[in-house]
Design a protein around this motif. Structure first.
Motif, PDB file in Angstrom:
ATOM      1  N   TYR A 173     -64.997  48.164  -0.432  1.00  0.00           N
ATOM      2  CA  TYR A 173     -64.392  49.141  -1.462  1.00  0.00           C
ATOM      3  C   TYR A 173     -63.961  48.214  -2.507  1.00  0.00           C
ATOM      4  CZ  TYR A 173     -64.505  52.582   1.885  1.00  0.00           C
ATOM      5  OH  TYR A 173     -65.065  53.752   2.697  1.00  0.00           O
ATOM      6  N   THR A 174     -63.912  48.999  -3.720  1.00  0.00           N
ATOM      7  CA  THR A 174     -63.595  48.316  -4.893  1.00  0.00           C
ATOM      8  C   THR A 174     -62.749  49.273  -5.875  1.00  0.00           C
ATOM      9  OG1 THR A 174     -64.181  46.919  -6.769  1.00  0.00           O
ATOM     10  CG2 THR A 174     -65.802  48.699  -6.312  1.00  0.00           C
ATOM     11  N   SER A 175     -62.122  48.855  -6.779  1.00  0.00           N
ATOM     12  CA  SER A 175     -61.416  49.624  -7.664  1.00  0.00           C
ATOM     13  C   SER A 175     -62.161  50.257  -8.893  1.00  0.00           C
ATOM     14  CB  SER A 175     -60.126  49.143  -7.936  1.00  0.00           C
ATOM     15  OG  SER A 175     -59.200  48.684  -7.224  1.00  0.00           O
TER      16      SER A 175
ATOM     17  N   ASP B 216     -71.194  29.848 -16.004  1.00  0.00           N
ATOM     18  CA  ASP B 216     -70.333  31.011 -15.935  1.00  0.00           C
ATOM     19  C   ASP B 216     -71.162  32.249 -15.531  1.00  0.00           C
ATOM     20  OD1 ASP B 216     -68.532  32.929 -16.549  1.00  0.00           O
ATOM     21  OD2 ASP B 216     -68.672  32.627 -18.796  1.00  0.00           O
ATOM     22  N   THR B 217     -70.648  32.663 -14.303  1.00  0.00           N
ATOM     23  CA  THR B 217     -71.649  33.706 -13.618  1.00  0.00           C
ATOM     24  C   THR B 217     -71.039  35.167 -13.958  1.00  0.00           C
ATOM     25  OG1 THR B 217     -70.405  33.663 -11.538  1.00  0.00           O
ATOM     26  CG2 THR B 217     -72.412  32.216 -12.007  1.00  0.00           C
ATOM     27  N   TRP B 218     -71.753  36.104 -14.533  1.00  0.00           N
ATOM     28  CA  TRP B 218     -71.117  37.439 -14.703  1.00  0.00           C
ATOM     29  C   TRP B 218     -71.863  38.488 -13.588  1.00  0.00           C
ATOM     30  CZ3 TRP B 218     -73.353  42.267 -15.274  1.00  0.00           C
ATOM     31  CH2 TRP B 218     -72.517  43.207 -15.072  1.00  0.00           C
ATOM     32  N   TRP B 219     -70.890  39.158 -12.621  1.00  0.00           N
ATOM     33  CA  TRP B 219     -71.684  40.113 -12.090  1.00  0.00           C
ATOM     34  C   TRP B 219     -70.500  41.107 -11.643  1.00  0.00           C
ATOM     35  CZ3 TRP B 219     -71.176  39.530  -6.389  1.00  0.00           C
ATOM     36  CH2 TRP B 219     -70.638  38.281  -5.792  1.00  0.00           C
ATOM     37  N   GLN B 220     -70.718  41.771 -10.540  1.00  0.00           N
ATOM     38  CA  GLN B 220     -69.824  42.828 -10.037  1.00  0.00           C
ATOM     39  C   GLN B 220     -70.204  43.235  -8.575  1.00  0.00           C
ATOM     40  OE1 GLN B 220     -71.101  46.063 -12.572  1.00  0.00           O
ATOM     41  NE2 GLN B 220     -69.233  45.799 -13.846  1.00  0.00           N
ATOM     42  N   THR B 221     -69.063  43.840  -8.025  1.00  0.00           N
ATOM     43  CA  THR B 221     -69.097  44.104  -6.606  1.00  0.00           C
ATOM     44  C   THR B 221     -70.332  45.037  -6.544  1.00  0.00           C
ATOM     45  OG1 THR B 221     -66.867  44.337  -6.282  1.00  0.00           O
ATOM     46  CG2 THR B 221     -68.136  45.550  -4.650  1.00  0.00           C
TER      47      THR B 221
ATOM     48  N   GLY C  15     -69.458  49.030 -17.300  1.00  0.00           N
ATOM     49  CA  GLY C  15     -67.933  48.946 -17.721  1.00  0.00           C
ATOM     50  C   GLY C  15     -67.326  47.964 -18.202  1.00  0.00           C
ATOM     51  N   ASP C  16     -68.204  47.059 -18.805  1.00  0.00           N
ATOM     52  CA  ASP C  16     -67.732  45.855 -19.475  1.00  0.00           C
ATOM     53  C   ASP C  16     -68.178  45.865 -20.995  1.00  0.00           C
ATOM     54  OD1 ASP C  16     -66.923  44.611 -16.878  1.00  0.00           O
ATOM     55  OD2 ASP C  16     -67.356  42.974 -17.526  1.00  0.00           O
ATOM     56  N   GLY C  17     -67.429  45.275 -21.908  1.00  0.00           N
ATOM     57  CA  GLY C  17     -67.890  45.113 -23.091  1.00  0.00           C
ATOM     58  C   GLY C  17     -68.233  43.769 -23.102  1.00  0.00           C
TER      59      GLY C  17
ATOM     60  N   GLY D  28     -64.611  41.638 -21.198  1.00  0.00           N
ATOM     61  CA  GLY D  28     -63.385  42.292 -20.553  1.00  0.00           C
ATOM     62  C   GLY D  28     -63.947  43.898 -20.425  1.00  0.00           C
ATOM     63  N   ARG D  29     -63.153  44.367 -19.586  1.00  0.00           N
ATOM     64  CA  ARG D  29     -63.340  45.841 -19.037  1.00  0.00           C
ATOM     65  C   ARG D  29     -63.231  46.863 -20.322  1.00  0.00           C
ATOM     66  NH1 ARG D  29     -65.920  46.599 -14.020  1.00  0.00           N
ATOM     67  NH2 ARG D  29     -65.461  48.899 -14.534  1.00  0.00           N
ATOM     68  N   VAL D  30     -64.031  47.853 -20.434  1.00  0.00           N
ATOM     69  CA  VAL D  30     -63.673  48.826 -21.366  1.00  0.00           C
ATOM     70  C   VAL D  30     -63.205  49.969 -20.747  1.00  0.00           C
ATOM     71  CG1 VAL D  30     -65.293  47.990 -23.069  1.00  0.00           C
ATOM     72  CG2 VAL D  30     -66.022  49.489 -21.421  1.00  0.00           C
TER      73      VAL D  30
HETATM   74  C1  WTA Z   1     -65.365  40.780 -14.414  1.00  0.00           C
HETATM   75  C2  WTA Z   1     -66.601  39.877  -9.097  1.00  0.00           C
HETATM   76  C3  WTA Z   1     -66.454  37.936 -17.398  1.00  0.00           C
HETATM   77  C4  WTA Z   1     -66.164  41.889 -15.168  1.00  0.00           C
HETATM   78  C5  WTA Z   1     -68.042  39.336  -9.059  1.00  0.00           C
HETATM   79  C6  WTA Z   1     -66.541  42.482 -13.856  1.00  0.00           C
HETATM   80  C7  WTA Z   1     -66.503  38.580 -15.643  1.00  0.00           C
HETATM   81  C8  WTA Z   1     -65.605  42.596 -12.828  1.00  0.00           C
HETATM   82  C9  WTA Z   1     -67.202  37.501 -15.086  1.00  0.00           C
HETATM   83  C10 WTA Z   1     -66.270  42.581 -11.510  1.00  0.00           C
HETATM   84  C11 WTA Z   1     -67.574  36.634 -15.708  1.00  0.00           C
HETATM   85  C12 WTA Z   1     -66.837  39.040 -13.259  1.00  0.00           C
HETATM   86  N1  WTA Z   1     -67.260  36.827 -17.089  1.00  0.00           N
HETATM   87  N2  WTA Z   1     -65.974  38.662 -16.868  1.00  0.00           N
HETATM   88  N3  WTA Z   1     -68.193  35.443 -15.397  1.00  0.00           N
HETATM   89  N4  WTA Z   1     -67.335  37.982 -13.557  1.00  0.00           N
HETATM   90  N5  WTA Z   1     -66.164  39.551 -14.432  1.00  0.00           N
HETATM   91  O1  WTA Z   1     -66.256  43.700  -8.663  1.00  0.00           O
HETATM   92  O2  WTA Z   1     -65.238  42.730 -16.105  1.00  0.00           O
HETATM   93  O3  WTA Z   1     -64.460  42.151  -8.233  1.00  0.00           O
HETATM   94  O4  WTA Z   1     -66.863  43.910 -14.207  1.00  0.00           O
HETATM   95  O5  WTA Z   1     -66.638  41.299  -8.930  1.00  0.00           O
HETATM   96  O6  WTA Z   1     -65.128  41.157 -13.244  1.00  0.00           O
HETATM   97  O7  WTA Z   1     -65.345  42.414 -10.583  1.00  0.00           O
HETATM   98  P1  WTA Z   1     -65.561  42.406  -9.245  1.00  0.00           P
END
Ligand code: WTA
Length: 658
Positions: free
Chosen positions: A270-272, A418-423, A506-508, A521-523
């Motif tokens: 579950y995530t928000s 620096d790893t960007w990703w999401q649930t 959902g990110d900018g 960050g989130r938009v």
């Molecule tokens: C943010 C966590 C910038 C982003 C893995 C995303 C990040 C949300 C980064 C997902 C990063 C995560 N740089 N922003 N390296 N990693 N985010 O689902 O806004 O808990 O949409 O997953 O965290 O959060 P979640």
């Protein structure tokens, strides 16, 4: 938002041309030895993922790498495999058999080493215990635990018998646990009497006992004794409690791995989102495992001899993918630490790195900023020579924190990923590969091989270099979420309808002239507090649930340490008096109310009482203006407001300090 520099001396750091090239130490690494990886993956993404899938053990071969059109895709269709078999059993058949799978450190000082052989036995026993409780293929199991090895054992035991788990972060309240268990219709809950956190005990069992009363599907509660205090044997309804020690220790250490279909549900997390109701993100078996296994190996340049530590809690997706499944699928040694970074002292992480010889360390910017505040001396005193790769995740990392991490933890030698990703993405999507991709402080650099991302404007057209826009993912990837549990319609609407064929993050973000991605960050109305994802609406609903509250608007305001802090603007029902001395106790009461409804992570930092909230003519609260007020900025465009005077008054009132 954390990505903003707070100081003009940072200008130099922010320059996009500030580039850190891979160090010579990485010359012989797997990534550096494979410079063609990006081009190869770009030429033929399916062949690239097929190459990654070959690292797994399959019980039946798949027919196609990728089938269907987004979002209704199927990865590795027809294939059969089992996650526990891949993460545990197969490593027991070779030289990794007696290698440490999990190195665990308890907050109170004890340590445990669990080899792959031992882990296989523990997982099989737990799987048999779950079967004895009536759990079968497809039944959902909730896990509400702290960072103890048994949490990983429980997750793997579920995957062994094909029962999807839903792990609920131990910092969530009884009410949040109940809501998630009810939505997923869990049959069994696995929890522990209490968890150690910063010298205190988190009463997990108490919360569990309250939660099961409102979650009628739950039949049994398997309870691990971690604290051992009999006072914590909270009153579960009669006949529900099952002691872990008795049920698991007595079970047979042999339990076959269910051959699961590639697209069988592996777990729900579950995530928000942007409504009050959390979303049950569904991940499936083969694609998820291929994705996390490949990204864990390549992003961290994972080697046989590494000691790998991702500091996330297993309750978040980072804990799922990069504490448990990613490292174990690769046969790595994964470190789990139960407690807080400042318990008993502020050098706890550095001590763990030294004592266990941690070589890969993966944490969140909020932790790095906290370490910075604690001073350079803490890491300086420690022996950090074992480190070779550093990671960051969860929120944008500001260049200042990046530089501090680089100098004081990495000692200038360790590449930072620096790893960007999401649930929802399940796996790392944008990241440098150490040894291959030069880094820039504050940028997550480029998409992982085979992944395609773009920054687009309102109409879906790619924006030019340097311009901001919406981050979208333009090609399917194996670990992508397949749906929101029992809400396909919301899934399509939320992620796939804004830009046809593209996943909306959902990110900018913006992309610089070198093709590097800078996350902004989130938009949407999702908050990111200390790397924890929270929903504006969820917190607002919790506030409105209080008898004295009429209306609430919640925003995330910039916070140097947490990235964002929760600020709430609240209007009260008529009879309430909050002038003067009455305000403080009510403020505290509302904060406590949110803690009770959601958990301490959602507790508002500020509660501000107002007689009116700024709204558009159609009655929508303008959170953007509230953010301007809370961050002390000039107000943005107010022309769409029903009554612009409301926001002016509010601003003045706020600045006077209520
Ligand atoms: C943010 C966590 C910038 C982003 C893995 C995303 C990040 C949300 C980064 C997902 C990063 C995560 N740089 N922003 N390296 N990693 N985010 O689902 O806004 O808990 O949409 O997953 O965290 O959060 P979640």
């Amino acid at each position: 938002m954390a990505a903003q520099p707070s100081d003009s001396k940072l200008d130099a750091l922010l320059r996009e041309d500030r580039v850190f090239s891979p160090s010579p130490a990485f010359a012989a690494s797997a990534n550096a030895g494979d410079p063609g990886i990006y081009a190869r993956a770009e030429r033929d993404p399916d062949a690239f993922w097929e190459e990654q899938a070959a690292a797994l053990r399959w019980m039946a071969p798949y027919m196609h790498v990728l089938e269907g059109e987004v979002p209704a895709v199927r990865w590795f269709a027809g294939g059969r495999l089992n996650v526990a078999d891949n993460c545990v059993d197969r490593h027991c058949e070779g030289p990794r058999r007696n290698k440490a799978a999990i190195l665990w450190v308890g907050e109170t000082g004890e340590t445990r080493t669990i080899t792959y052989h031992q882990l296989r036995r523990d997982v099989a026993r737990c799987a048999n215990a779950l079967k004895a409780l009536g759990v079968g293929r497809g039944d959902r199991v909730a896990i509400y635990m702290g960072v103890v090895p048994e949490a990983a054992v429980a997750m793997l035991a579920c995957t062994r018998i094909g029962a999807p788990h839903t792990v609920v972060f131990g910092g969530f309240s009884a009410e949040a646990l109940r809501e998630r268990m009810a939505d997923a219709e869990c049959k069994v809950l696995i929890t522990q009497d209490g968890a150690h956190r910063r010298g205190r005990v988190v009463p997990l069992l108490d919360n569990a006992a309250q939660a099961v009363r409102g979650a009628p599907s739950v039949q049994k509660v398997l309870v691990l004794r971690r604290i051992g205090d009999p006072a914590l044997r909270a009153a579960l309804p009669p006949g529900m409690a099952v002691d872990w020690e008795e049920a698991v220790a007595g079970a047979s250490p042999d339990c076959p791995c269910e051959p699961m279909d590639a697209e069988d549900m592996l777990y729900i997390l579950y995530t928000s989102g942007t409504t009050g109701k959390p979303k049950g993100i569904v991940h499936t078996t083969a694609g998820y495992l291929v994705g996390v296994s490949a990204t864990c190996r390549l992003t961290f340049d994972l080697k046989e001899e590494d000691v790998y530590w991702c500091t996330a809690d297993v309750g978040w997706v980072t804990g799922h993918s990069y504490v448990v499944y990613g490292p174990l699928c690769n046969g790595a040694t994964t470190v789990m630490y139960e407690g807080a970074p400042d318990y008993p002292a502020r050098d706890r992480h550095w001590k763990i790195i030294d004592e266990l010889g941690v070589s890969i360390y993966y944490t969140a910017p909020t932790a790095i900023r906290t370490f910075m505040r604690w001073g350079d001396e803490e890491p300086a005193r420690a022996d950090l020579r074992s480190l070779r790769v550093l990671g960051s995740v969860g929120e944008p990392i500001n260049p200042e924190a990046w530089m501090w991490y680089h100098e004081h933890v990495g000692r200038g030698r360790c590449p930072i990923v620096d790893t960007w990703w999401q649930t929802e993405t399940g796996m790392i999507m944008i990241t440098p590969l150490p040894g291959l991709v030069p880094t820039k402080p504050g940028s997550a650099t480029r998409p992982f091989p085979g992944v395609q991302a773009a920054v687009v404007d309102e109409n879906g057209a790619p924006v030019g270099a340097g311009a901001g826009g919406n981050l979208v993912l333009t090609r399917p990837w194996p670990a992508m979420t397949r749906t929101i549990f029992r809400d396909d319609e919301r899934f399509v609407r939320q992620y796939w309808s804004r830009y046809p064929g593209c996943y909306l993050t959902g990110d900018g973000a913006r992309v610089d002239a070198d093709g590097y991605f800078w996350l902004m960050g989130r938009v949407d109305d999702v908050l990111n507090v200390s790397g924890h994802r929270l929903s504006t609406y969820e917190i607002e609903s919790a506030l409105v649930d209080h008898p004295q509250v009429a209306e609430a608007a919640v925003i995330g305001r910039f916070d140097e340490l947490k990235g964002q802090a929760v600020a709430a603007f609240v209007t009260l029902k008529e009879a309430s008096d909050v002038s003067g001395a009455a305000a403080a106790p009510l403020r505290d009461e509302l904060k406590a109310h949110v803690t009770k409804k959601i958990g301490p992570i959602a507790r508002p930092e500020d509660v501000f009482f107002t007689v009116e909230l700024p709204k558009t003519r159609s009655g929508k609260i303008m959170r953007r203006l509230l953010r301007d007020i809370a961050e002390g900025r000039a107000l943005g465009d107010t022309t769409t407001l029903a009554d612009p005077a409301v926001v002016q008054r509010l601003k003045e009132q706020y600045e006077e300090g209520d």
